[in-house]
Scaffold this motif. Structure first.
Motif, PDB file in Angstrom:
ATOM      1  N   ASP A 479       0.799  -1.083   0.328  1.00 18.53           N
ATOM      2  CA  ASP A 479      -0.142   0.255  -0.532  1.00 18.53           C
ATOM      3  C   ASP A 479       0.951   0.884   0.210  1.00 18.53           C
ATOM      4  N   THR A 482       0.683   3.493   3.541  1.00 21.67           N
ATOM      5  CA  THR A 482       0.701   3.112   4.972  1.00 21.67           C
ATOM      6  C   THR A 482       2.340   2.128   4.585  1.00 21.67           C
ATOM      7  N   GLN A 483       2.407   1.640   3.663  1.00 23.54           N
ATOM      8  CA  GLN A 483       3.705   1.019   3.284  1.00 23.54           C
ATOM      9  C   GLN A 483       3.681  -0.172   3.666  1.00 23.54           C
ATOM     10  N   ASP A 529      -5.084  11.235   6.179  1.00 25.41           N
ATOM     11  CA  ASP A 529      -4.169   9.688   5.788  1.00 25.41           C
ATOM     12  C   ASP A 529      -2.904   9.771   6.837  1.00 25.41           C
ATOM     13  N   LEU A 532      -4.480   7.518   9.508  1.00 28.38           N
ATOM     14  CA  LEU A 532      -4.483   5.975   8.966  1.00 28.38           C
ATOM     15  C   LEU A 532      -2.852   5.141   9.391  1.00 28.38           C
ATOM     16  N   LYS A 533      -1.827   6.280   9.014  1.00 31.58           N
ATOM     17  CA  LYS A 533      -0.394   6.167   9.044  1.00 31.58           C
ATOM     18  C   LYS A 533      -0.414   6.060  10.741  1.00 31.58           C
ATOM     19  N   GLN A 534      -0.800   6.166  11.760  1.00 28.74           N
ATOM     20  CA  GLN A 534      -1.595   5.926  12.656  1.00 28.74           C
ATOM     21  C   GLN A 534      -1.767   4.772  13.402  1.00 28.74           C
ATOM     22  N   THR A 536      -2.175   2.216  11.057  1.00 31.43           N
ATOM     23  CA  THR A 536      -0.450   1.382  11.168  1.00 31.43           C
ATOM     24  C   THR A 536       0.485   1.325  11.921  1.00 31.43           C
ATOM     25  N   ASN A 537       0.696   2.271  12.138  1.00 25.44           N
ATOM     26  CA  ASN A 537       1.919   2.068  13.403  1.00 25.44           C
ATOM     27  C   ASN A 537       1.406   1.290  14.372  1.00 25.44           C
ATOM     28  N   ARG A 551      -4.020  -3.365   4.267  1.00 24.48           N
ATOM     29  CA  ARG A 551      -4.938  -2.323   4.596  1.00 24.48           C
ATOM     30  C   ARG A 551      -5.421  -3.167   3.559  1.00 24.48           C
ATOM     31  N   PHE A 557      -8.713  -3.148   7.943  1.00 23.76           N
ATOM     32  CA  PHE A 557      -7.091  -3.386   7.731  1.00 23.76           C
ATOM     33  C   PHE A 557      -7.358  -5.180   8.485  1.00 23.76           C
TER      34      PHE A 557
END
Length: 631
Positions: A479, A482-483, A529, A532-534, A536-537, A551, A557
């Motif tokens: 993704d 989010t990598q 965004d 979403l990254k938080q 992911t973290n 994701r 997720f």
């Protein structure tokens, strides 16, 4: 071990050849005598089979007529029972009266069906309640329910309940109030066919007293007729295997009743008729015929041996020894050695072809190196002959590994150094057949093939194509925001894990992030965004070697826990989601929000299909979301 000269070997081997010639000629003569005996046996057997078949064909017409009459008798019996019951309704449900009627009309069973096809009365109460839907045997009569004018008679078959062979007939009563079915025992139904048994037919003609005749049923392989005492036994009891129960016009050999015999068979109707002749009877004249040929064969073979010895030439032996000496030098790597034997035209040609073959090897190696240098990829190869302890390295091989002439010479002088060199490369394997050379920053593909004493290895520099492929895989499976793995990456990775037989306990968690739309509306899509990254973290904090996160898209997720040895440990790690839920995370410009999400769990015990697991976890996630909103 002391080796003999070629002359001594030829003299010695010529004696063996003489004996072998005698032996094989005796075998050939014996063989033709045996073939003749077999042909005569085949002719006798086929003649007997012809007579049996003619008798069976003549009797078949009478047999068919008797069967037709018997089937009509079954129908007539059923009609008689129906008429009696219609005239005497009180007997319809009286078992004793029904048994008297059965005895009077000479049937073994009477069953009364109602209009729905259910047995409501009869001579056998254990069948009460059965219907035309109670198995294949009764369903044969089901068409009576739709056509009251039918009169059905079933073929003789085994009663599925009593395991007795019966023949059943059924029809409607004249007033159409009930259906009558009568059954007759197989012994009564088969009286008309007893006179056509094959044992009876064998007595109608004279058979060879030294031969045995058997008739074997093609379906159950039981002996139904014989000139001996085996009727009713299976064919294997006399020595015939199931694979031998077939038509064999050309005959075969097998052991029958403890003695080797020759068998000829033919299928006549539903039976295989066998003519079996013991081998001692079949070939009793063969030894006498063979003995007459032995003296002549000995004389011919001795003359043949003398001609072989006379043909030996010493110069042939010397020439062969000289060629062997020169070839030995060539095989050890002395490719400049020339073979030159000119004492005969044959050896002169042989020397010429050997020299041409040696020269072609040198030319081919040079051509191969040239061809490999013309390709877009850098390709090299090595060839190691263990028997001769020789090593060849192509120019491409030297270039790929940046080898100088001194290193190549060292490898050729000490092959163990070369093996150690290859083993070091094997420690840098990144994928199947793909290795990384850190000093040269190259990816190479290695394929080797072992053929007897020779090992051939091919090396291809795939650095450019490998890096491109890895970049494409990342763009395809990761993704961008989010990598972490995207939908496609998750599908590939999880399906690969599910294929592992040692995956043990596992579970899939479907996570739906709450409040993404509100964050976008209030703080903007940039903060959305970051939200979403938080998420992911936070998920990455619980994803170790046994957890895969990705994701699906939007605010959805997936977390896949795998390779747990107990459900307790699995649930402990899944419960970490409850600990991180609703914690505060920072966005841009010092904005902070609660990390709210709902999730559902699908365990491996519920499904092993990825798509089905996602559907189950998704459903449970919505259940979790409804409970959280109801708090």
């Amino acid at each position: 071990m002391n080796m003999q000269s070629l002359k001594e070997l030829i003299q010695k081997e010529s004696k063996k050849i003489t004996l072998l010639i005698i032996f094989f000629l005796v075998i050939i003569v014996t063989f033709f005598n045996c073939i003749t005996a077999k042909k005569e046996a085949n002719y006798t057997a086929q003649t007997t089979f012809y007579h049996i078949e003619q008798i069976l064909n003549e009797n078949q017409k009478d047999l068919n007529k008797q069967k037709k009459e018997y089937r009509q008798t079954c129908i007539d019996n059923a009609q008689a029972v129906a008429y009696s019951l219609q005239e005497n309704p009180d007997a319809l449900y009286n078992i004793d009266e029904l048994k008297k009627i059965a005895q009077y009309v000479e049937v073994d069973e009477i069953h009364i069906f109602n209009k729905q096809g259910v047995i409501i009365s009869g001579t056998h109460p254990e069948y009460y309640g059965y219907s035309f839907d109670s198995g294949k045997q009764l369903s044969f009569f089901k068409p009576l329910l739709s056509n009251q004018n039918l009169q059905l008679t079933q073929k003789i078959m085994e009663n599925t309940a009593s395991h007795i062979k019966m023949q059943y007939s059924a029809l409607w009563s004249e007033n159409k109030e009930f259906i009558v079915q009568v059954g007759m025992n197989h012994e009564n139904a088969s009286k008309a066919t007893k006179k056509n048994q094959l044992s009876y037919l064998f007595k109608l003609f004279r058979v060879n007293n030294e031969a045995q005749y058997y008739a074997i049923n093609s379906k159950n392989h039981k002996i139904v007729g014989t000139t001996h005492h085996h009727i009713g036994d299976v064919a294997s009891s006399i020595g015939l295997k199931d694979t031998q129960i077939k038509e064999a016009k050309n005959g075969f050999f097998t052991e029958i009743d403890g003695q080797l015999s020759y068998c000829v068979s033919k299928k006549i109707k539903n039976n295989y008729i066998y003519c079996i002749i013991p081998v001692r009877v079949l070939f009793k004249e063969v030894p006498k015929n063979c003995l007459e040929m032995i003296v002549c064969l000995i004389i011919i073979s001795i003359l043949f041996r003398l001609l072989i010895i006379k043909y030996i030439r010493v110069y042939v032996i010397d020439s062969i020894n000289q060629i062997n000496h020169q070839l030995s030098k060539i095989s050890k790597g002395q490719l400049d050695e020339e073979v030159s034997i000119n004492n005969s035209l044959e050896f002169q040609k042989l020397s010429h072809y050997i020299n041409e073959m040696k020269q072609s090897l040198l030319v081919n190696n040079k051509k191969m190196d040239y061809i490999l240098t013309q390709t877009n990829q850098l390709i090299g190869f090595y060839e190691y002959n263990q028997k001769l302890n020789t090593l060849y390295l192509s120019d491409g091989f030297k270039e790929i590994f940046s080898l100088n002439s001194q290193q190549c010479t060292q490898f050729k002088e000490d092959i163990n150094d070369f093996i150690d060199f290859l083993n070091k490369i094997n420690t840098h394997q990144v994928e199947k057949d793909i290795y990384y050379l850190p000093q040269m920053k190259r990816y190479i593909q290695i394929n080797d093939r072992k053929d007897q004493d020779t090992t051939l290895g091919v090396m291809i520099d795939i650095t450019t194509s490998y890096i491109k492929r890895k970049k494409i895989e990342i763009e395809r499976d990761v993704d961008e925001l989010t990598q972490i793995y995207n939908r496609n990456g998750l599908k590939i990775k999880i399906n690969k894990l599910l294929e592992d037989k040692n995956i043990a306990q596992y579970a899939l968690i479907f996570i739906d992030l709450d409040g993404l739309k509100q964050v976008n509306d209030v703080y903007g899509h940039y903060c959305g965004d970051l939200y979403l990254k938080q998420m992911t973290n936070v998920l990455k904090t619980i994803s170790g070697e046994k957890c895969l996160v990705g994701r699906l898209g939007g605010d959805e997720f997936i977390a896949f826990f795998h390779h747990y040895d107990s459900m307790e440990k699995l649930n402990n790690d899944i419960n970490q989601l409850n600990e991180i839920r609703d914690q505060i995370v920072l966005l841009a410009d010092d904005h902070s929000v609660n990390l709210a999400f709902s999730y559902g769990v699908c365990y491996g015990t519920e499904s092993t299909d990825l798509q089905r697991m996602i559907e189950i976890a998704d459903y449970k996630m919505y259940e979790n979301k409804r409970k959280r909103k109801g708090r």
